[in-house]
Structures are given as structure tokens and as C-alpha cells.
Design an enzyme around this catalytic site. Structure first.
Site, mmCIF file in Angstrom:
data_model
loop_
_atom_site.group_PDB
_atom_site.id
_atom_site.type_symbol
_atom_site.label_atom_id
_atom_site.label_comp_id
_atom_site.label_asym_id
_atom_site.label_seq_id
_atom_site.Cartn_x
_atom_site.Cartn_y
_atom_site.Cartn_z
ATOM 1 N N PRO A 21 28.609 -3.353 -8.780
ATOM 2 C CA PRO A 21 29.841 -3.861 -9.623
ATOM 3 C C PRO A 21 29.816 -3.071 -11.024
ATOM 4 C CG PRO A 21 28.459 -5.653 -9.505
ATOM 5 C CD PRO A 21 27.866 -4.587 -8.606
ATOM 6 N N GLU A 65 23.889 -5.105 -13.135
ATOM 7 C CA GLU A 65 23.665 -5.887 -14.030
ATOM 8 C C GLU A 65 24.629 -5.906 -15.231
ATOM 9 O OE1 GLU A 65 20.201 -8.167 -16.687
ATOM 10 O OE2 GLU A 65 19.742 -6.456 -15.120
ATOM 11 N N LYS A 86 17.199 -11.585 -12.839
ATOM 12 C CA LYS A 86 15.603 -11.567 -12.544
ATOM 13 C C LYS A 86 15.520 -12.361 -11.084
ATOM 14 C CE LYS A 86 13.129 -9.714 -15.407
ATOM 15 N NZ LYS A 86 13.912 -8.662 -14.995
#
Length: 419
Positions: free
Chosen positions: A203, A221, A237
Site C-alpha cells: 500500500p 508501512e 512489528k
């Protein structure tokens, strides 16, 4: 505004069109639906004005640059801007030589949403130029000989040494990374990015060309975005390899969701992000909107949390970026000590890797990713590099951490043909 019939064809042509210029930036959501993204993809091309600096007060210069133009700017921050924020140094070898910070106001900006292309900067006729563009189809990529900066045994020894630091109480967690690199590497950056984006669509993917230097990114991220007065950070994470068997894949996803180890890593970074956001937040407004969300990508499942706050109106939005930089997911906790140990134990300067690129709007909104799962390339000296890493906690198994690094590198290794 123009309705586009063949979206994938237009997207490819737009990238190749933008690549004709010395500077361009392409940001692609790859059709992932996201509550905070404004456009499906954006293309910024050619330089109207630019800010290019190393060893300078980058954040202050950026404030001055933005105040002067109050226009769309596209940019990256390198990880090593940490040295401006804290009393830190970056002395490890660097084969890429990217500037610490680069910003540009484009001459052309095209944004795409729901099947429609809109020219935000430049003449509408640029859409016709893009649609009429012809280019060579994907070339056969030559395999690149990839070298490891660390052997497996060296990596394991360093992880054990970092676990000793954790045992002594120096830190709780550290993001430890290793470099894979190639010298005398000849690649076609656009074709390489297209191959990476096809194998591993994410994304916050992007292609950033700054003269002879390239960022080819398949990052999943988001570092930080601003929407109105709200700041949103989405640290990752927790990683698990996907299975081609639907039932096994479902089980892998459930195992990641319920992993105490992965949750512990994630919550430490969430606490760090909350702490960083409080420096810029209206008192009491920091909120964890989602904890331990599991999101699926082509190669992996990821554990992603969302933390937000209201920006204190007395804080400049560029200071809000500075107050959270570098992102907690790529450093560790406590942050400064973790960064000192990163410098001590890693063998390569991070540079753009684990930095961020994205944009700022004329209204002062912004959206920046985390530069991971990315190929960095200097076509002038033909040096190619990518780094991978993971969170080291006391519970970490060094062997498994190494395997996770290879998993994170797998899409890039597949694209470059290096095994």
C-alpha cells in the site's frame, strides 16, 4: 479531470513518462483500501524548485522551503537525520551517497482516484501525452550477483551480543538490520521497480528518482500522516510467511495474531510511538485506535497497530515529523540507546533505508512511508543495496531472526535473480 479506461496501462505509461525527467516520484497504493489515503496513486515529475542537503539543519531548512512555496512537495528523509535530533553519529560505510534530505516542488503532478486522473500541477494536455506514450516493454532483467555484508554466523553472534545488552537492561528492543549489496550492478530502474511491484504489491509502494539515485520501494508501512489536525502512525512489528494452502495460511495468520512474542514486540513499539506523539499532541489526545491488527500482503502477514493524536496547534507540523523521527519500528526502545547500538553493531550506513518518503500538500497535510523492502541504487557508481532486519528482544531466537530477514528479502532477491 479525465476518466481512464485501462487503469493499469495508464499507470505504467505515467511512470515511464515521468521517468523521462531527471527527478520524479511515483506513489502507488496498489488498490489497498486505506482510511487515510487520499489518492490511489500519484505521479510528480520534473523540478520547479528543490531542496537538497546533507550535513545541514534539514528540518529547519524544510520549514523555510515549505513556507516559501506553500505548494505540493515530494520528498524523502534519510535515517541519518537522527544526528540532527540527538547527539548521534553515522560512521559506517555508505556506497550509495544519497543526500540526507531531498524535497522538490514538481512542475507536473497527476493524481488518480476511482478511475479518474486529475492534473493538480501543470497543463491538462499532459494526460494526452501520457496516453499516447509508447515505450519498450519489460526487458529481461539480468541476474545481479548479491553479496551479504554479514555472514550468517556473524549475524547470529551480533544478535546474541544485542540480547546481552537487553539482559543487562540497556534496552528492551532493538531493530537490527543487515545489508545485501551488489557492485558494478546494471539495472533498468523502472523495469526493476515494475517487477518488484508486481511480485510484492504493497500500500505504500513508490519509485523515487533523484538524478542518478533511485528508491524502488515495496514497503507495506506508513510512518506518519496528517489529516486536518490529526496525526496517524501505523507501526509494523510481527511478520509471518504466507502459505499457498488456504487452510495453512489461515492457521499462520491466527498463529501470528496470538503470538505472545510478536505482541510483546509490537506493544513496545506502540508505547514508543505514543511517547513520540505526545511531544506534538494536544494533552490527553494520544489514542491507540487499533492494537495487533493482522494485515495480509502477497508474501507475508503483518501485525500492524494504529496510533493517533490531535496535533497541538502551537506545534509546526514539520516539528511533529521531527518529534517522531526516526520511526520507532526501525529503532527500538529506549530509542536513543537503541540507535547507539544500531550504529555500533550494524556494518553499513542506513541512509535512505529506514528513512521515509512521501508528500506534503499545500494545506500542510502529509503522508510518509517507511523505507523498507526497498532497492536503493546509484546508477553513477552502479552500487545497488537493500537492507532487511527485525526486532531483537530477549526472547529472540537468532536463527529464526536470520530466517525472517531472508523472508523479508525474498521478493527483492527474486526480482534481482540473486539466490
Amino acid at each position: 479531470m479525465k476518466t481512464i479506461q485501462n487503469i493499469s496501462d495508464f499507470k505504467r505509461k505515467a511512470l515511464h513518462w515521468a521517468n523521462q525527467f531527471e527527478v520524479c516520484c511515483f506513489l502507488d497504493s496498489n488498490d489497498y483500501k486505506d482510511a487515510y489515503s487520499v489518492y490511489d496513486f500519484m505521479i510528480a515529475a520534473n523540478v520547479h524548485e528543490e531542496l537538497n542537503c546533507s550535513t545541514c539543519n534539514g528540518f529547519d531548512q524544510l520549514k523555510t522551503f515549505y513556507a516559501k512555496h506553500k505548494q505540493w512537495v515530494f520528498s524523502y528523509f534519510s535515517y541519518d537525520l537522527k544526528n540532527e535530533i540527538e547527539d548521534l553519529q553515522s560512521n559506517n560505510p555508505d556506497g550509495l551517497n544519497f543526500p540526507d534530505l531531498y524535497f522538490f516542488v514538481p512542475k507536473y503532478l497527476i493524481a488518480f482516484k476511482d478511475g479518474k486522473a486529475e492534473v493538480l500541477i501543470g497543463n491538462e494536455s499532459v494526460l494526452d501525452d501520457i496516453e499516447s506514450l509508447s515505450f519498450e516493454n519489460k526487458k529481461q532483467l539480468r541476474a545481479i550477483q548479491i553479496s551479504h555484508r554479514l555472514s550468517k554466523d556473524q549475524y547470529i553472534a551480533k544478535v546474541e551480543a544485542l540480547r546481552n545488552h537487553i539482559h543487562r537492561g540497556d534496552i528492551y528492543e532493538v531493530n537490527f538490520c543487515q545489508e545485501f549489496f551488489a557492485e558494478n550492478a546494471e539495472i533498468g530502474p523502472v523495469h526493476t521497480f515494475e517487477a518488484l511491484n508486481q511480485i510484492s504489491p504493497t500500500p505504500f509502494a513508490g519509485y523515487f528518482k533523484i538524478y542518478d539515485q533511485y528508491i524502488l520501494s515495496a514497503t507495506p508501512e506508513r510512518f506518519l500522516c496528517k489529516r486536518g489536525s490529526r496525526l496517524i502512525s501505523q507501526p509494523i512489528k510481527g511478520t509471518a510467511k504466507r502459505s499457498s494452502d488456504p487452510e495453512k495460511d489461515k492457521a499462520v495468520k491466527l498463529q501470528l495474531r496470538n503470538s505472545i512474542k510478536e505482541q510483546a514486540e509490537n506493544v513496545m513499539i506502540v508505547d514508543l510511538v505514543r511517547h513520540d506523539l505526545t511531544k506534538s499532541a494536544v494533552k490527553g489526545s494520544v489514542n491507540v485506535d487499533e492494537l495487533f491488527g493482522i494485515y495480509s500482503f502477497t508474501q507475508v502477514h503483518q501485525m500492524i497497530s494504529t496510533v493517533s493524536c490531535e496535533l497541538n496547534p502551537d506545534i509546526h507540523f514539520i516539528d511533529a515529523i521531527k518529534n517522531t523521527f526516526p520511526m520507532g519500528s526501525m529503532t527500538g526502545a529506549p530509542k536513543v540507546k537503541a540507535m547507539e547500538l544500531i550504529e555500533e553493531y550494524e556494518l553499513s550506513k542506513r541512509g535512505v533505508y529506514s528513512g521515509s518518503f512521501g508528500y506534503i500538500t499545500p494545506d500542510g497535510d502529509f503522508d510518509f512511508n517507511v523505507v523498507i523492502r526497498s532497492i536503493l541504487y546509484n546508477s553513477d557508481n552502479q552500487y545497488l543495496s537493500f537492507q532487511v532486519g527485525g526486532a531483537i528482544t530477549y526472547e529472540s531466537d537468532a536463527e529464526k531472526e536470520y530466517e525472517e530477514c531472508l523472508l523479508k528479502a525474498s521478493a527483492i532477491l527474486q526480482v534481482l535473480g540473486g539466490h
